[in-house]
Scaffold this motif. Structure first.
Motif, PDB file in Angstrom:
ATOM      1  N   GLN B 333     -76.240-178.439 -47.342  1.00 12.91           N
ATOM      2  CA  GLN B 333     -75.744-178.498 -48.718  1.00 12.91           C
ATOM      3  C   GLN B 333     -74.798-177.342 -49.015  1.00 12.91           C
ATOM      4  O   GLN B 333     -74.987-176.238 -48.540  1.00 12.91           O
ATOM      5  CB  GLN B 333     -76.927-178.432 -49.694  1.00 12.91           C
ATOM      6  CG  GLN B 333     -77.889-179.578 -49.488  1.00 12.91           C
ATOM      7  CD  GLN B 333     -79.164-179.415 -50.289  1.00 12.91           C
ATOM      8  OE1 GLN B 333     -79.425-178.376 -50.863  1.00 12.91           O
ATOM      9  NE2 GLN B 333     -79.967-180.465 -50.301  1.00 12.91           N
ATOM     10  N   HIS B 334     -73.804-177.655 -49.819  1.00 15.42           N
ATOM     11  CA  HIS B 334     -72.892-176.610 -50.296  1.00 15.42           C
ATOM     12  C   HIS B 334     -72.857-176.655 -51.819  1.00 15.42           C
ATOM     13  O   HIS B 334     -72.447-177.652 -52.398  1.00 15.42           O
ATOM     14  CB  HIS B 334     -71.490-176.827 -49.707  1.00 15.42           C
ATOM     15  CG  HIS B 334     -70.512-175.768 -50.133  1.00 15.42           C
ATOM     16  ND1 HIS B 334     -69.174-175.830 -49.849  1.00 15.42           N
ATOM     17  CD2 HIS B 334     -70.681-174.609 -50.829  1.00 15.42           C
ATOM     18  CE1 HIS B 334     -68.555-174.764 -50.362  1.00 15.42           C
ATOM     19  NE2 HIS B 334     -69.458-174.017 -50.955  1.00 15.42           N
ATOM     20  N   GLN B 335     -73.334-175.590 -52.427  1.00 12.31           N
ATOM     21  CA  GLN B 335     -73.272-175.480 -53.888  1.00 12.31           C
ATOM     22  C   GLN B 335     -72.114-174.551 -54.215  1.00 12.31           C
ATOM     23  O   GLN B 335     -72.177-173.361 -53.943  1.00 12.31           O
ATOM     24  CB  GLN B 335     -74.569-174.857 -54.436  1.00 12.31           C
ATOM     25  CG  GLN B 335     -75.853-175.582 -54.088  1.00 12.31           C
ATOM     26  CD  GLN B 335     -76.034-176.856 -54.875  1.00 12.31           C
ATOM     27  OE1 GLN B 335     -75.233-177.193 -55.756  1.00 12.31           O
ATOM     28  NE2 GLN B 335     -77.073-177.605 -54.554  1.00 12.31           N
ATOM     29  N   ASP B 336     -71.057-175.134 -54.776  1.00 14.72           N
ATOM     30  CA  ASP B 336     -69.928-174.317 -55.201  1.00 14.72           C
ATOM     31  C   ASP B 336     -69.943-174.373 -56.726  1.00 14.72           C
ATOM     32  O   ASP B 336     -69.439-175.309 -57.327  1.00 14.72           O
ATOM     33  CB  ASP B 336     -68.619-174.888 -54.637  1.00 14.72           C
ATOM     34  CG  ASP B 336     -67.493-173.846 -54.665  1.00 14.72           C
ATOM     35  OD1 ASP B 336     -67.393-173.072 -53.709  1.00 14.72           O
ATOM     36  OD2 ASP B 336     -66.723-173.834 -55.634  1.00 14.72           O
ATOM     37  N   ALA B 337     -70.608-173.394 -57.312  1.00 14.91           N
ATOM     38  CA  ALA B 337     -70.832-173.484 -58.753  1.00 14.91           C
ATOM     39  C   ALA B 337     -70.450-172.163 -59.387  1.00 14.91           C
ATOM     40  O   ALA B 337     -70.331-171.149 -58.705  1.00 14.91           O
ATOM     41  CB  ALA B 337     -72.290-173.809 -59.037  1.00 14.91           C
ATOM     42  N   GLY B 338     -70.248-172.193 -60.683  1.00 14.53           N
ATOM     43  CA  GLY B 338     -69.871-170.950 -61.334  1.00 14.53           C
ATOM     44  C   GLY B 338     -69.637-171.149 -62.800  1.00 14.53           C
ATOM     45  O   GLY B 338     -70.385-171.860 -63.464  1.00 14.53           O
ATOM     46  N   ALA B 339     -68.598-170.524 -63.313  1.00 15.74           N
ATOM     47  CA  ALA B 339     -68.350-170.574 -64.742  1.00 15.74           C
ATOM     48  C   ALA B 339     -66.901-170.231 -65.012  1.00 15.74           C
ATOM     49  O   ALA B 339     -66.237-169.587 -64.203  1.00 15.74           O
ATOM     50  CB  ALA B 339     -69.245-169.570 -65.461  1.00 15.74           C
ATOM     51  N   LYS B 340     -66.446-170.704 -66.167  1.00 15.86           N
ATOM     52  CA  LYS B 340     -65.093-170.371 -66.582  1.00 15.86           C
ATOM     53  C   LYS B 340     -65.170-169.978 -68.050  1.00 15.86           C
ATOM     54  O   LYS B 340     -65.731-170.703 -68.862  1.00 15.86           O
ATOM     55  CB  LYS B 340     -64.215-171.615 -66.401  1.00 15.86           C
ATOM     56  CG  LYS B 340     -62.747-171.410 -66.642  1.00 15.86           C
ATOM     57  CD  LYS B 340     -62.011-172.657 -66.158  1.00 15.86           C
ATOM     58  CE  LYS B 340     -60.610-172.737 -66.734  1.00 15.86           C
ATOM     59  NZ  LYS B 340     -59.944-173.992 -66.311  1.00 15.86           N
ATOM     60  N   MET B 341     -64.647-168.805 -68.357  1.00 13.49           N
ATOM     61  CA  MET B 341     -64.654-168.328 -69.740  1.00 13.49           C
ATOM     62  C   MET B 341     -63.214-168.029 -70.121  1.00 13.49           C
ATOM     63  O   MET B 341     -62.550-167.228 -69.450  1.00 13.49           O
ATOM     64  CB  MET B 341     -65.476-167.042 -69.861  1.00 13.49           C
ATOM     65  CG  MET B 341     -66.966-167.219 -69.601  1.00 13.49           C
ATOM     66  SD  MET B 341     -67.721-168.144 -70.953  1.00 13.49           S
ATOM     67  CE  MET B 341     -69.439-168.124 -70.401  1.00 13.49           C
ATOM     68  N   VAL B 342     -62.748-168.679 -71.171  1.00 11.43           N
ATOM     69  CA  VAL B 342     -61.374-168.446 -71.591  1.00 11.43           C
ATOM     70  C   VAL B 342     -61.380-167.845 -72.994  1.00 11.43           C
ATOM     71  O   VAL B 342     -61.806-168.483 -73.958  1.00 11.43           O
ATOM     72  CB  VAL B 342     -60.548-169.753 -71.557  1.00 11.43           C
ATOM     73  CG1 VAL B 342     -59.096-169.463 -71.928  1.00 11.43           C
ATOM     74  CG2 VAL B 342     -60.643-170.404 -70.186  1.00 11.43           C
ATOM     75  N   HIS B 343     -60.952-166.605 -73.078  1.00 13.19           N
ATOM     76  CA  HIS B 343     -60.909-165.914 -74.367  1.00 13.19           C
ATOM     77  C   HIS B 343     -59.548-166.165 -75.009  1.00 13.19           C
ATOM     78  O   HIS B 343     -58.547-165.596 -74.605  1.00 13.19           O
ATOM     79  CB  HIS B 343     -61.119-164.406 -74.168  1.00 13.19           C
ATOM     80  CG  HIS B 343     -62.486-164.057 -73.657  1.00 13.19           C
ATOM     81  ND1 HIS B 343     -63.480-163.585 -74.467  1.00 13.19           N
ATOM     82  CD2 HIS B 343     -63.030-164.124 -72.414  1.00 13.19           C
ATOM     83  CE1 HIS B 343     -64.582-163.371 -73.752  1.00 13.19           C
ATOM     84  NE2 HIS B 343     -64.322-163.689 -72.490  1.00 13.19           N
ATOM     85  N   CYS B 344     -59.520-167.062 -76.007  1.00 13.55           N
ATOM     86  CA  CYS B 344     -58.253-167.416 -76.642  1.00 13.55           C
ATOM     87  C   CYS B 344     -58.042-166.628 -77.938  1.00 13.55           C
ATOM     88  O   CYS B 344     -56.973-166.719 -78.535  1.00 13.55           O
ATOM     89  CB  CYS B 344     -58.219-168.904 -76.989  1.00 13.55           C
ATOM     90  SG  CYS B 344     -58.619-169.970 -75.609  1.00 13.55           S
ATOM     91  N   ALA B 345     -59.064-165.926 -78.396  1.00 13.71           N
ATOM     92  CA  ALA B 345     -58.959-165.237 -79.680  1.00 13.71           C
ATOM     93  C   ALA B 345     -59.576-163.852 -79.570  1.00 13.71           C
ATOM     94  O   ALA B 345     -60.404-163.607 -78.692  1.00 13.71           O
ATOM     95  CB  ALA B 345     -59.682-166.055 -80.762  1.00 13.71           C
ATOM     96  N   PRO B 346     -59.172-162.940 -80.488  1.00 14.72           N
ATOM     97  CA  PRO B 346     -59.762-161.598 -80.445  1.00 14.72           C
ATOM     98  C   PRO B 346     -61.246-161.618 -80.811  1.00 14.72           C
ATOM     99  O   PRO B 346     -61.727-162.595 -81.399  1.00 14.72           O
ATOM    100  CB  PRO B 346     -58.966-160.811 -81.497  1.00 14.72           C
ATOM    101  CG  PRO B 346     -58.155-161.792 -82.251  1.00 14.72           C
ATOM    102  CD  PRO B 346     -58.142-163.090 -81.521  1.00 14.72           C
TER     103      PRO B 346
END
Ligand SMILES: Nc1ncnc2c1ncn2[C@@H]1O[C@H](COP(=O)(O)OP(=O)(O)OP(=O)(O)O)[C@@H](O)[C@H]1O
Ligand SMILES: [Mg+2]
Lengths: 268, 475
Positions: B333-346
């Motif tokens: 098995q290959h688990q390619d997992a994670g997260a993406k956080m996009v800061h669009c505002a202050p």
């Protein structure tokens, strides 16, 4: 009939370096033995080897418990046979709650044939027993919910070892410097715990540099280890004498071991 | 939450989760409609026809299909090139009056469910059995209660039919079809999934669970979920379960779109354990507006390859995003997992906590992106990745990416990789634990900080599953 833990001519090496060089020791259930000796002489090594730590290489000799060859067993089987080691440096297991850990340990040791995944001792009985034992050795019941030894102070870790001892009720217990780092109230609590437990059913080997624990739990035998060998065995007064006068006299009486000591011991 | 390794009283069996033969297939004659294998305009057209969808949805599907064909396969992540898109059935509709009965479910699978201690209703749901009377009662009163407050909780196909305006306002807006190849594929052939709308100020105390959603299609391969949490509202949605989910097809590609409006709070919890033949390629994205909180809690087990990076776009000041993920990669098995956080505002903040375990030759990768757009001053982001590798055959990698167009920000990244310590194993074994039990305990402790965030019953299941994964692996 009382069981015997018998260590004969035990030889142990680490990374090819000999550490124990022919240890002989017999402990019966119900007896208290003290093991003393200068830093690095091999006391903890002996304790670990009896408990089955995998990093030591057994180069000779035997350990038997009532005729069972202990050296063939893994640490889990040894625990289930009734051997317990209170660690000099207890290990932290993050994320594992003390109560979960203890319930598994107790279930396994009291039911030696238990396979993983099989039933544990009933929660209700266990909770009550845990609570009683904790109050006896003065551990706040809040510790049951904490992660095992995680962030515990030195003394708290030692108390946790004694809690395990009192729940697992082994036939043979080795206490490796359980008294170091304890305040005097704690030494008393631990001593009382041992007194209550040892009765006729538990043989104890107390490894120590201090006298306090031995005052409360008077040993029938005191052994002195030097450079990986037990060089002298006496009664409680030997412990007192060593404590008062140090190891100089022992070294004088055993010049061969004293010489080896220089070659082998790496001071901490 | 107690790890309750404890509560289990299960019989000892020699069936491990990893050993299952996947899938109990329905004979094809149980379907009133089944598309032929493969993917083209005609099939997509047929799917839309069968569902009697409005023209806009049919056009959306067809144009998504074009996008799918045009987009290249991702060149990073896992080995996706082996997927044969033309050898897959994209749509099957089960005959409504043909229900599988519990007795039809193979013995070993029923046993796993029992062993995991899954509630009766959920077991049957998982096995594709129509939910039983008791759960209809629970479901009924629950639905009534929610309905009174104006909450919509239904399957996505019904939502398109019954709430067309609300649906159209958000559908495909958070994750447009051209976002990535698999989002385009899902947009073309989607079916099923959950639709939730929580009106302003409504706070739902109990977790909404997918398996209560009876009388609708089971979780499919291409499910599409759309959730709108209106201003000041709050909810928690839980999907999946730790029991192995059997899929006769080898590709699961879902899309989950979420909007959390000003002051809202939403948590989306998933635990999935796919059979070993499945490519699990999921696009999940939430948009979080002013002072809202969005949380992903994501547990990934099983599958051949999982690629999943739940994203949170922090759209307005005060928005917070949090992703907690656990991945367990076993043999093959290959688990390619994670997260993406996009800061669009202050003044937005994000936190990622990722824990992965690899064992028996499995590979777990953390892949994460923290992006700070220009002008998004005063952002905070904290990423912590811990990997536990259980043996020398297994592997763990970390790919953290940071793209910052503003420098008045605080970004922290910590990563650690550890092996199960000999001293820890010895300590536990010296207290009577077998080697397998000791390893399982250490692994359970490792993920405990995340597991305690799960609803009770899921936490218990998660721990049991970890134990099953650990069984027979050592000694
Ligand atoms: N893993 C190891 N590698 C090399 N040497 C080791 C190792 N473990 C123990 N030793 C050595 O073995 C010797 C005996 O160590 P041990 O811990 O048994 O001493 P001790 O009598 O318990 O001392 P103390 O009173 O300080 O606790 C020491 O010289 C120590 O450095
Ligand atoms: Mg020592």
């Amino acid at each position: 009939m009382s069981a015997i833990l018998k260590i004969s001519d035990l030889r142990v090496a680490v990374d090819g370096k000999p550490i124990l060089k022919g240890v002989n020791l017999e402990i019966r259930q119900g007896e208290i033995h003290a093991l003393m000796g200068p830093n690095g002489c091999g006391k903890s090594t002996l304790a670990y080897v009896v408990a089955g730590h995998p990093k030591y290489e057994i180069t000779g000799g035997a350990i038997e418990l009532d005729g069972v060859n202990v050296l063939e067993l893994d640490p889990c089987q040894r625990a289930r046979l009734g051997i317990f080691l209170a660690f000099q440096y207890p290990v932290t297991i993050p994320g594992v709650k003390v109560s979960d850990f203890l319930r598994h340990a107790v279930s396994n040791v009291r039911n030696p044939d238990r396979k993983e995944g099989e039933g544990l001792i009933p929660m209700k009985d266990f909770r009550k027993e845990l609570k009683d034992r904790m109050s006896e050795i003065d551990i706040d019941s809040e510790f049951a919910r904490r992660y095992l030894n995680d962030g515990f102070s030195g003394g708290e870790k030692k108390r946790m070892e004694i809690l395990q001892l009192s729940l697992l009720r082994p036939r043979f217990a080795i206490l490796d410097e359980t008294d170091s780092g304890l305040d005097s109230d704690a030494v008393r609590a631990v001593s009382e715990g041992i007194n209550k437990l040892h009765g006729p059913h538990m043989g104890v080997l107390i490894i120590t540099h201090h006298e306090r624990l031995l005052e409360f739990n008077k040993p029938s035998f005191t052994h002195v280890m030097l450079a990986g060998k037990i060089v002298e065995t006496g009664d409680a007064s030997l412990a007192h004498d060593l404590h008062a006068n140090g190891y100089a006299a022992v070294r004088e009486r055993h010049p061969t071991e004293a010489a080896e000591e220089q070659a082998v011991t790496v001071k901490e | 939450m107690s790890t309750d390794l404890a509560v289990q009283e299960r019989e000892d069996q020699d069936v491990g989760v990893g050993d299952y033969q996947f899938g109990f297939h329905d004979p094809t004659d149980k379907y009133v409609f089944k598309s032929r294998r493969g993917l083209d305009r005609e099939i997509v057209y047929q799917i839309s026809e069968m569902k009697k969808e409005p023209k806009w949805m049919r056009d959306f599907r067809i144009s998504s299909l074009e996008t799918f064909f045009q987009k290249p396969m991702p060149s990073w992540g896992g080995a996706v090139e082996e997927i044969d898109f033309q050898n897959i059935f994209y749509y099957m509709k089960a005959a409504a009056n043909l229900e599988k009965s519990w007795e039809d479910v193979p013995e070993d699978i029923r046993k796993t469910y029992d062993r995991l201690g899954i509630p009766e209703a959920e077991k049957k749901y998982l096995a594709g059995v129509k939910a039983q009377y008791e759960s209809e009662v629970i479901y009924g009163s629950l639905q009534e209660d929610l309905a009174k407050q104006g909450v919509l909780f239904t399957d996505t196909d019904s939502a398109l039919r019954d709430h067309p305006d609300l649906f159209r306002e958000y559908f495909g807006k958070i994750i447009p079809p051209n976002d990535n190849k698999f989002a385009a594929l899902n947009s073309a052939v989607w079916s099923g999934g959950s639709f939730i709308y929580v009106p302003p100020g409504v706070k739902i105390e109990f977790p909404l669970q997918a398996y209560f959603r009876i009388n609708s299609e089971n979780m499919g391969q291409f499910e599409r979920t759309l959730i709108i949490v209106d201003e000041g509202a709050s909810a928690h949605y839980v999907e999946g379960c730790t029991a192995p989910t059997y899929s006769s097809e080898s590709l699961h590609s879902a899309v989950v779109e979420i909007v959390v409006k000003r002051g809202g709070r939403f948590r989306y919890t998933t635990i999935q354990n796919w059979s070993n033949n499945v490519y699990n390629l999921v696009t999940k994205r939430a948009m979080a507006y002013g002072d809202s909180l969005m949380e992903w809690v994501d547990g990934n087990l099983g599958s051949k390859l999982t690629m999943k990076y739940p994203a949170i776009y922090l759209m307005e000041p005060g928005a917070r995003g949090e992703t907690l993920s656990i991945a367990f990669a076993n043999d093959g098995q290959h688990q390619d997992a994670g997260a993406k956080m996009v800061h669009c505002a202050p003044n937005t903040s994000s936190r990622v906590v990722s824990k992965s375990i690899s064992k028996g030759g499995g590979r777990a990768s953390y892949r994460g992106l923290v992006k700070v757009e220009k002008g998004a001053t005063n952002c905070k982001s904290n990423v912590v990745c811990d990997a536990l590798i259980l043996d020398s055959k297994s592997r763990s990698d970390t790919y953290p990416y940071i793209e910052a167009e503003d420098d008045q920000i605080s970004l922290e990244h910590e990563a650690s990789v550890s092996k199960i310590g000999e001293e820890q194993l010895f300590y536990l074994m010296s207290r009577g634990m077998t080697e397998a039990e000791a390893s399982a305990m250490i692994v359970t402790g490792f993920i405990e900080p995340l597991v305690k965030e799960l609803p009770m019953e899921y936490a218990v299941e998660m721990n049991r599953l970890i134990e099953l994964q650990m069984e027979g692996s050592v000694g």
